[in-house]
Scaffold this motif. Structure first.
Motif, mmCIF file in Angstrom:
data_model
loop_
_atom_site.group_PDB
_atom_site.id
_atom_site.type_symbol
_atom_site.label_atom_id
_atom_site.label_comp_id
_atom_site.label_asym_id
_atom_site.label_seq_id
_atom_site.Cartn_x
_atom_site.Cartn_y
_atom_site.Cartn_z
ATOM 1 N N PHE A 1 0.834 -1.206 0.000
ATOM 2 C CA PHE A 1 0.000 0.000 0.000
ATOM 3 C C PHE A 1 0.870 1.257 0.000
ATOM 4 O O PHE A 1 0.590 2.221 -0.733
ATOM 5 C CB PHE A 1 -0.916 -0.011 1.221
ATOM 6 C CG PHE A 1 -1.766 1.222 1.348
ATOM 7 C CD1 PHE A 1 -2.865 1.411 0.522
ATOM 8 C CD2 PHE A 1 -1.464 2.191 2.300
ATOM 9 C CE1 PHE A 1 -3.649 2.552 0.632
ATOM 10 C CE2 PHE A 1 -2.240 3.331 2.419
ATOM 11 C CZ PHE A 1 -3.336 3.511 1.583
ATOM 12 N N CYS A 2 1.929 1.270 0.801
ATOM 13 C CA CYS A 2 2.825 2.432 0.854
ATOM 14 C C CYS A 2 3.540 2.637 -0.474
ATOM 15 O O CYS A 2 3.773 3.783 -0.899
ATOM 16 C CB CYS A 2 3.841 2.265 1.982
ATOM 17 S SG CYS A 2 3.124 2.378 3.649
ATOM 18 N N MET B 1 2.256 -1.590 -8.761
ATOM 19 C CA MET B 1 1.603 -2.435 -7.765
ATOM 20 C C MET B 1 1.253 -3.798 -8.351
ATOM 21 O O MET B 1 1.453 -4.838 -7.708
ATOM 22 C CB MET B 1 0.347 -1.755 -7.225
ATOM 23 C CG MET B 1 -0.278 -2.502 -6.054
ATOM 24 S SD MET B 1 -1.827 -1.773 -5.488
ATOM 25 C CE MET B 1 -2.900 -2.163 -6.866
#
Length: 313
Positions: A149-150, A168
Motif C-alpha cells: 500500500f505504501c 503495484m
C-alpha cells in the motif's frame, strides 16, 4: 581508457512485442501459484507453527554447529534448526512443537540437555505456542500488505496513478509467484521468508522505478513517438544498468545459497527466485508494457511543442 560495455549503446531489442505472450503466461502462472497456496499449502516453520526456543552458549570457544546439529538430529524430535547469532559461542536452537502437550515439550527439553551435556550453558528455554505463532503470521501478512500500500501511495505522488497501478500489479505478481515457488518446493516459510518477500518488493520496486523514470523522461521529449517504441527505447537505455545489477546480485545470492549454511537457506532460495528469475522478468515484460493498456501517453499529440524533436529517440 575504454569503459566496459556489457550492453551496446545502440541496442534496439523489441521487448514490447512479447507482451501478448508474457501477459497470458504470467496470468496462468499466477493462477497456478494461488491454486498451489490453497490446495498444497506452505511448509510453515517453527516461527509460525510453534515449538521450542533454546538459547545456549558453548563453554569451549566457538560453537560447532555441525556437531550439535548431528547430536540433536538423532533425537527424533522432528524439525531442528540451529542458528549462530551475536558471539561465535551463542547458538539459538529451534525445535518443532512436539505432539502431547506441555509434558512432551518438557521431555524434548530434557532430551536436548542430555544430548548437549555440560558443554553448554542454557541462557533461555521458551515454548512458543500456536497462539503466539498465529499472531506472528498475522503481523507478517499485515506488514506485507502495508508495504504494498505504501509503495502504491509513493508512486502515485512521484509519477501518475497509471505508473502506481502498474508497479503495484508488478509487485503483487512477484509476491504471488514467489509464494507459489515456496509452496511447490516446500521450503520453510518462517520470519526470514517474510523478510525475503519484503526485500523482493524493494528490489523489484527499485528496478521498476529506474525504468519508469526513463519512460517519464522520454514522454516529455518525444511526444509523437508511438508508445511501444518509446517503452522499448526506455528499457533498452536502462538495460546495461539492469544486467550489471542482476549479475552482481545473482553472484552474491549464489554464494550465500552454496556456502551460507542451513540457517539462511530458505531466505536465500526465496531471494534467488524472487529477485533473479521473477523480478527481472517482471520489470521488463510486465511493469513496462502494462502502461500501454493503462493509457499512459494518451493525448500527447495535442501537447507537442513547435520545433520539438519528437519523432525518434
Amino acid at each position: 581508457m575504454r569503459l566496459l560495455r556489457i550492453v551496446p549503446d545502440n541496442t534496439k531489442f523489441d521487448f514490447m512485442r512479447f507482451r501478448r505472450i508474457s501477459f497470458p503466461i504470467s496470468a496462468l502462472m499466477s493462477i497456478l501459484a494461488i491454486s498451489l497456496y490453497f490446495f498444497h499449502g506452505l511448509n510453515f516453520g517453527i516461527d509460525f507453527k510453534g515449538g521450542l526456543l533454546i538459547e545456549v552458549q558453548t563453554k569451549a570457544g566457538a560453537a560447532d554447529l555441525a556437531t550439535m546439529r548431528s547430536a540433536l538430529g538423532a533425537l527424533g524430535l522432528g524439525e531442528v534448526q540451529l542458528q549462530q547469532f551475536g558471539a561465535p559461542d551463542d547458538v539459538l536452537i529451534r525445535i518443532a512443537e512436539q505432539p502431547g502437550g506441555d509434558a512432551a515439550q518438557q521431555e524434548a527439553v530434557t532430551k536436548v540437555r542430555g544430548a548437549l551435556g555440560s558443554a553448554v550453558d542454557y541462557r533461555r528455554v521458551e515454548v512458543v505456542g500456536p497462539r503466539v505463532s498465529g499472531e506472528l503470521l498475522s503481523y507478517g501478512v499485515i506488514g506485507l500488505g502495508l508495504a504494498i500500500f505504501c509503495i502504491l501511495i509513493y508512486l502515485w505522488f512521484r509519477f501518475e496513478w497509471q505508473f502506481a497501478l502498474g508497479a503495484m500489479i508488478a509487485n503483487v505478481h512477484d509476491i504471488v509467484l514467489t509464494i507459489g515457488f515456496m509452496s511447490i518446493t516446500q521450503i520453510d516459510f518462517d520470519l526470514t521468508s517474510i523478510a525475503a518477500l519484503l526485500t523482493i518488493l524493494g528490489y523489484s520496486l527499485n528496478d521498476t522505478v529506474v525504468i519508469y523514470d526513463r519512460i517519464r523522461e522520454m514522454l516529455r521529449r518525444y511526444k509523437k513517438l508511438p508508445m511501444p517504441d518509446l517503452l522499448n527505447a526506455s528499457v533498452n537505455q536502462t538495460l546495461s544498468r539492469s544486467v550489471i545489477t542482476h549479475v552482481t546480485v545473482s553472484l552474491a545470492l549464489l554464494s550465500l545459497l552454496l556456502f551460507g549454511g542451513q540457517a539462511i537457506h530458505s531466505f536465500t532460495a526465496t531471494m534467488m527466485f524472487g529477485v533473479v528469475l521473477v523480478g527481472t522478468y517482471t520489470s521488463v515484460f510486465i511493469a513496462s508494457p502494462i502502461l500501454i493498456y493503462l493509457g499512459v501517453g494518451t493525448g500527447r499529440d495535442a501537447m507537442t511543442a513547435p520545433g520539438k524533436k519528437d519523432d525518434k529517440p
